[in-house]
Motif scaffolding. Structure first.
Motif, PDB file in Angstrom:
ATOM      1  N   GLN A  36       0.864  -1.182   0.000  1.00  0.00           N
ATOM      2  CA  GLN A  36       0.000   0.000   0.000  1.00  0.00           C
ATOM      3  C   GLN A  36       0.903   1.236   0.000  1.00  0.00           C
ATOM      4  OE1 GLN A  36      -2.786   0.179   3.276  1.00  0.00           O
ATOM      5  NE2 GLN A  36      -4.200   1.506   2.159  1.00  0.00           N
ATOM      6  N   PRO A  42      -5.198   2.534  -2.527  1.00  0.00           N
ATOM      7  CA  PRO A  42      -5.743   1.168  -2.548  1.00  0.00           C
ATOM      8  C   PRO A  42      -4.719   0.167  -2.011  1.00  0.00           C
ATOM      9  CG  PRO A  42      -6.096   2.265  -4.665  1.00  0.00           C
ATOM     10  CD  PRO A  42      -5.156   3.131  -3.883  1.00  0.00           C
ATOM     11  N   LYS A  44      -2.967  -3.349  -2.282  1.00  0.00           N
ATOM     12  CA  LYS A  44      -2.722  -4.280  -3.378  1.00  0.00           C
ATOM     13  C   LYS A  44      -2.386  -5.648  -2.810  1.00  0.00           C
ATOM     14  CE  LYS A  44      -1.193  -0.777  -6.691  1.00  0.00           C
ATOM     15  NZ  LYS A  44      -0.114  -0.338  -7.617  1.00  0.00           N
ATOM     16  N   LEU A 176     -14.063  -6.646  -0.896  1.00  0.00           N
ATOM     17  CA  LEU A 176     -12.929  -6.010  -1.569  1.00  0.00           C
ATOM     18  C   LEU A 176     -12.547  -6.757  -2.839  1.00  0.00           C
ATOM     19  CD1 LEU A 176     -10.726  -5.164   1.548  1.00  0.00           C
ATOM     20  CD2 LEU A 176     -12.035  -3.554   0.154  1.00  0.00           C
ATOM     21  N   THR A 179     -16.957  -7.079  -5.106  1.00  0.00           N
ATOM     22  CA  THR A 179     -18.040  -6.109  -5.308  1.00  0.00           C
ATOM     23  C   THR A 179     -17.964  -5.521  -6.713  1.00  0.00           C
ATOM     24  OG1 THR A 179     -18.112  -5.543  -2.972  1.00  0.00           O
ATOM     25  CG2 THR A 179     -19.079  -3.955  -4.501  1.00  0.00           C
ATOM     26  N   ASP A 203     -20.935  -0.883  -3.582  1.00  0.00           N
ATOM     27  CA  ASP A 203     -20.229  -0.462  -2.367  1.00  0.00           C
ATOM     28  C   ASP A 203     -19.967  -1.678  -1.479  1.00  0.00           C
ATOM     29  OD1 ASP A 203     -19.340   0.641   0.032  1.00  0.00           O
ATOM     30  OD2 ASP A 203     -20.748   2.318  -0.022  1.00  0.00           O
ATOM     31  N   LEU A 427     -11.244   0.198   1.913  1.00  0.00           N
ATOM     32  CA  LEU A 427     -12.451   0.158   1.080  1.00  0.00           C
ATOM     33  C   LEU A 427     -12.150  -0.183  -0.369  1.00  0.00           C
ATOM     34  CD1 LEU A 427     -14.398   3.261   2.463  1.00  0.00           C
ATOM     35  CD2 LEU A 427     -14.672   0.852   3.079  1.00  0.00           C
ATOM     36  N   LYS A 428     -10.865  -0.285  -0.712  1.00  0.00           N
ATOM     37  CA  LYS A 428     -10.511  -0.655  -2.085  1.00  0.00           C
ATOM     38  C   LYS A 428      -9.253  -1.504  -2.072  1.00  0.00           C
ATOM     39  CE  LYS A 428      -9.734   1.115  -6.752  1.00  0.00           C
ATOM     40  NZ  LYS A 428      -9.610   2.320  -7.623  1.00  0.00           N
ATOM     41  N   GLU A 430      -6.817  -3.920  -4.847  1.00  0.00           N
ATOM     42  CA  GLU A 430      -6.531  -4.376  -6.203  1.00  0.00           C
ATOM     43  C   GLU A 430      -5.867  -5.742  -6.147  1.00  0.00           C
ATOM     44  OE1 GLU A 430      -4.118  -1.404  -8.032  1.00  0.00           O
ATOM     45  OE2 GLU A 430      -5.624   0.186  -7.797  1.00  0.00           O
TER      46      GLU A 430
END
Length: 442
Positions: A36, A42, A44, A176, A179, A203, A427-428, A430
């Motif tokens: 991160q 985000p 990762k 994560l 969604t 969300d 919240l995100k 990858e």
């Protein structure tokens, strides 16, 4: 007034996640690299390796007998906890050896769920003076001492202490990973117990999960019963496919209290164990059923409970896509029934989004361990008894220098980031994909 810039260092931690499921097949292990760039960037996730180490046969039998009879002693509990810790530590070391990497150089944290011994989230469904409780065992002091690496566990008890049920506990991870901005998605795990994570579109904070009931646990119990323990599961669903479903039995079982109970709800072998599976088999045999008929019927109980779960508790508009995980996902008698009942829903394996079908739970526990060490809450699901956020998990420091290096790395990451924002959930995330050979450590 100028905005003060963050002056920390990027996060980079390698985590081993483990999961000992209710099927008791073995210990699932995943080795993941999380990075991160900054606290508001985000997260990762890159899967490095994944696999399974089979459960020790004698220890498995001891644990299954302990759960099945619900009779034990302080002496046995203390020894089983140590034995399970030894097994987990040895399995992790074996995994590293088989995949040719050095634990001390390539792992910062080990995080996992011990073997669930007792899960009592809905005490009113049981007789006697019961309270909400949970116990899983695999002593992390043993894991940390044998590997020299900081170890974490007891995530479920931590969640239960915050007012929830401690299970399934996969909303944050699934949200994560899966969604979708425009589609309602579900992640379906069919392990010993089956659970669904519903992910309404747009969300990850809208997600919720629950156990539908038995996954493989009934089926496996019936196979052991009819083969005198020589076979542990219905490989490729062949026994079930050769039998005829007794729909009367299916309908009767699905009227039992757990199945009709509203969400949130979770369960385990305490409700759906080998005793109940064998009783169903004996009842059906008394009516002239073959072993194959019994397994076909028991398999249909799992399949219909899943379909009912989607129809009763799915988000408005239904589910557009389902991602499958767990050993039961390979049973065509379950999946084909789901396809028949949900003809407009696309059903595929989790692998398509970069999460191997058999590794989802171990990967999720690696994430829980990361967030505990970093000091962040997980996303709190909707449809739960309490929306109280908290940092969950218990920590056993590894070797002194290893632990202090780990803590310094976390401190360098946060630097002067405001304290009041540090517990905010990710919240995100990858998923950094790579070829399957590397992901499986080849």
């Amino acid at each position: 007034m100028a905005v003060k810039l963050w002056n920390g260092k990027p996060l980079s931690l390698k985590v081993i996640g483990t999961n000992a499921g209710t099927s008791m097949d073995g210990l699932d292990i995943a080795h993941i690299h999380y990075t991160q760039e900054s606290p508001d960037a985000p997260l990762k996730m890159r899967l490095l390796r994944a696999g399974e180490v089979a459960f020790d046969g004698a220890l498995k039998n001891r644990v299954m007998h302990l759960i099945r009879t619900n009779k034990t002693s302080p002496e046995e509990i203390s020894m089983v906890n140590i034995q399970l810790g030894e097994f987990a530590a040895n399995a992790i070391q074996q995994f590293a050896k088989e995949h040719n990497f050095n634990l001390q150089e390539e792992v910062d944290i080990i995080a996992g769920q011990g073997q669930t011994i007792w899960h009592l989230p809905l005490p009113h469904l049981f007789e006697g003076d019961q309270i909400r409780a949970h116990l899983d065992m695999a002593e992390i002091s043993i894991i940390a001492a044998k590997t020299g690496i900081t170890a974490l566990s007891n995530f479920r008890v931590s969640d239960m202490a915050l007012g929830r049920q401690g299970c399934p506990l996969f909303v944050a991870w699934d949200g994560l990973c899966a969604t979708h901005p425009e589609k309602n998605v579900a992640v379906q795990n069919i392990g010993g117990i089956a659970n669904i994570t519903m992910l309404p579109k747009g969300d990850p904070r809208l997600g919720y999960d629950f156990d539908t009931g038995p996954g493989n646990v009934f089926i496996d119990g019936a196979v052991r019963y009819f083969t005198n323990g020589e076979r542990q599961y219905d490989k490729d669903g062949l026994m079930g496919a050769a039998g005829k479903v007794d729909q009367e039995i299916v309908d009767e079982v699905l009227q039992q209290p757990y199945f009709v109970h509203e969400i949130p709800k979770t369960t385990g072998r305490e409700t759906f164990g080998d005793n109940m599976s064998e009783e169903l088999c004996q009842r059906m045999q008394a009516k002239g059923a073959t072993p194959e008929d019994c397994i076909a019927t028991i398999t249909r109980i799992t399949a219909k409970s899943l379909a009912d779960g989607y129809k009763r508790w799915g988000p408005p508009g239904g589910i557009d896509e389902i991602y499958l995980g767990g050993g039961g996902s390979y049973n065509p008698n379950i999946i084909n029934y789901l396809r028949e009942q949900l003809p407009k829903t696309k059903i595929q394996f989790l692998d398509v989004i970069g999460v191997p079908c058999g590794s989802r739970e171990a990967m999720s526990f690696s994430f829980k361990g990361l967030e505990c060490i970093v000091g962040r809450s997980l996303i709190v699901p909707t449809h739960v008894e309490s929306d109280k956020a908290g940092i969950i998990g218990h920590i056993q420091p590894g070797a002194g220098l290893q632990y202090h290096r780990l803590m310094k790395h976390v401190q360098d990451f946060w630097a002067d980031w405001p304290l009041e924002k540090r517990m905010d959930p990710v919240l995100k995330m990858e998923i950094v994909k790579q070829d399957a050979g590397v992901a499986n450590g080849k």
